[in-house]
Write a protein that holds these residues in place. Sequence first.
Motif, short mmCIF file in Angstrom:
data_model
loop_
_atom_site.label_atom_id
_atom_site.label_comp_id
_atom_site.label_asym_id
_atom_site.label_seq_id
_atom_site.Cartn_x
_atom_site.Cartn_y
_atom_site.Cartn_z
N CYS A 115 41.42 41.74 51.87
CA CYS A 115 42.65 42.25 51.25
C CYS A 115 43.04 43.40 52.29
N PHE B 10 44.15 33.07 51.51
CA PHE B 10 43.17 32.92 50.69
C PHE B 10 43.35 33.33 49.32
N GLN C 93 50.52 48.29 53.24
CA GLN C 93 50.96 47.81 52.00
C GLN C 93 50.21 48.58 50.72
N ASP C 94 50.79 48.98 49.89
CA ASP C 94 50.02 49.49 48.62
C ASP C 94 49.70 48.34 47.96
N TYR D 172 48.91 51.28 38.53
CA TYR D 172 48.73 49.71 38.74
C TYR D 172 47.80 49.24 37.81
N LEU E 40 43.13 49.33 49.19
CA LEU E 40 42.06 48.81 48.63
C LEU E 40 40.69 48.85 49.49
N ILE F 101 49.29 34.28 51.09
CA ILE F 101 47.99 34.71 52.23
C ILE F 101 47.00 33.40 52.37
N ARG G 164 49.58 40.80 39.86
CA ARG G 164 49.82 40.35 41.48
C ARG G 164 48.57 40.02 42.20
N PRO H 77 46.09 37.92 44.08
CA PRO H 77 46.26 36.52 44.56
C PRO H 77 45.40 35.58 43.81
N HIS I 126 50.42 37.12 43.24
CA HIS I 126 50.75 37.91 44.47
C HIS I 126 52.20 37.05 45.17
N ARG I 127 52.89 38.03 45.60
CA ARG I 127 54.39 37.70 45.86
C ARG I 127 54.43 37.01 47.07
N ILE I 128 53.32 37.18 48.22
CA ILE I 128 53.44 36.58 49.43
C ILE I 128 52.31 35.59 49.31
N PHE J 228 48.61 45.55 38.77
CA PHE J 228 47.38 45.17 39.62
C PHE J 228 47.05 43.56 39.26
N LEU K 187 41.76 34.65 45.28
CA LEU K 187 40.52 35.00 44.54
C LEU K 187 40.11 33.62 43.58
N CYS L 205 45.56 44.22 55.05
CA CYS L 205 47.08 44.65 54.63
C CYS L 205 47.08 45.76 53.83
N HIS L 206 46.23 45.77 52.75
CA HIS L 206 46.10 47.05 51.75
C HIS L 206 45.07 47.85 52.21
C1 HEC Z 1 48.21 39.25 54.91
C2 HEC Z 1 48.51 40.69 54.06
C3 HEC Z 1 47.82 40.53 52.67
C4 HEC Z 1 46.50 40.27 52.13
C5 HEC Z 1 45.65 39.72 52.91
C6 HEC Z 1 46.74 40.74 50.86
N1 HEC Z 1 48.11 41.04 50.48
FE1 HEC Z 1 48.36 41.93 48.54
N2 HEC Z 1 50.27 42.21 49.30
C7 HEC Z 1 50.64 42.01 50.47
C8 HEC Z 1 52.21 42.36 50.71
C9 HEC Z 1 52.96 42.16 51.78
C10 HEC Z 1 52.60 42.61 49.42
C11 HEC Z 1 53.90 43.01 48.87
C12 HEC Z 1 54.57 41.66 48.25
C13 HEC Z 1 55.89 41.82 47.46
O1 HEC Z 1 56.02 42.57 46.62
O2 HEC Z 1 57.04 41.28 48.02
C14 HEC Z 1 51.13 42.76 48.32
C15 HEC Z 1 51.21 43.00 47.15
C16 HEC Z 1 50.20 43.03 46.31
C17 HEC Z 1 50.03 43.55 45.26
C18 HEC Z 1 51.23 44.09 44.22
C19 HEC Z 1 51.59 45.62 44.65
C20 HEC Z 1 52.89 46.11 44.44
O3 HEC Z 1 53.14 47.33 44.45
O4 HEC Z 1 53.63 45.53 43.85
C21 HEC Z 1 48.65 43.56 44.67
C22 HEC Z 1 48.11 44.10 43.48
C23 HEC Z 1 48.07 43.10 45.89
N3 HEC Z 1 48.74 42.70 46.89
C24 HEC Z 1 46.66 42.72 45.79
C25 HEC Z 1 45.88 41.81 46.88
C26 HEC Z 1 44.73 41.52 46.70
C27 HEC Z 1 43.71 42.19 45.55
C28 HEC Z 1 44.19 41.05 47.86
C29 HEC Z 1 42.91 40.38 48.39
C30 HEC Z 1 42.10 39.46 47.49
C31 HEC Z 1 45.54 41.08 48.60
N4 HEC Z 1 46.59 41.67 48.04
C32 HEC Z 1 45.65 40.69 49.88
C33 HEC Z 1 49.87 41.72 51.49
C34 HEC Z 1 48.80 41.15 51.68
#
Ligand code: HEC
Length: 131
Positions: free
Chosen positions: A57, A110, A66-67, A84, A70, A108, A98, A100, A104-106, A95, A112, A60-61
């Motif tokens: 994670c 993989f 990106q918030d 969160y 993590l 990725i 959203r 994965p 999760h809105r985009i 948390f 969980l 990106c996080h």
């Molecule tokens: C390739 C990049 C990427 C990876 C890898 C990724 N994320 Fe994200 N994540 C994002 C992006 C970009 C957003 C914002 C999406 C949106 O709201 O449109 C996001 C949003 C989120 C949010 C919501 C945050 C908010 O403020 O709304 C959470 C919670 C989150 N991710 C958790 C995780 C976790 C846990 C993992 C790993 C298991 C993970 N992400 C892996 C890119 C990533």
Amino acid sequence: MKRVLGICMGIGLLLFVGSCYYDQELPQAPIDNLPDDIVISFADDIEPLFSRANKNCTQCHNGLIQDPDLRVGQAYAALQQGGYIQAGNAEGSLFYQRLPGVGHRIQISFELTPEEIQLIKTWIDRGAENN
Ligand code: HEC
């Protein structure tokens, strides 16, 4: 005759003890049903899920892109300060909503697993302690 009885009892005892041992080898209780005395540790069980080589994670996080941030050592504060997590209410926590594999809105590469998601959910439902 006494001796035969003794041997039989000995074998019986071994089987009994053996069966107890076997019980412990059975798969663990489902995570949504974890006994209360099994503590889920944020530092040991939850935080490491976000920085694995194959499910990372923090690519990106990571506090830059990106918030929430993590990274190990940052995640708890970021989750708390970002609002969160509602301790005791995973379904109401952004948390959880959203994650994965939940919402999760985009897209990725993989997700969980259901077990990992359940572990995080149970940790939040049990008070989201920094333990
Ligand atoms: C390739 C990049 C990427 C990876 C890898 C990724 N994320 Fe994200 N994540 C994002 C992006 C970009 C957003 C914002 C999406 C949106 O709201 O449109 C996001 C949003 C989120 C949010 C919501 C945050 C908010 O403020 O709304 C959470 C919670 C989150 N991710 C958790 C995780 C976790 C846990 C993992 C790993 C298991 C993970 N992400 C892996 C890119 C990533």
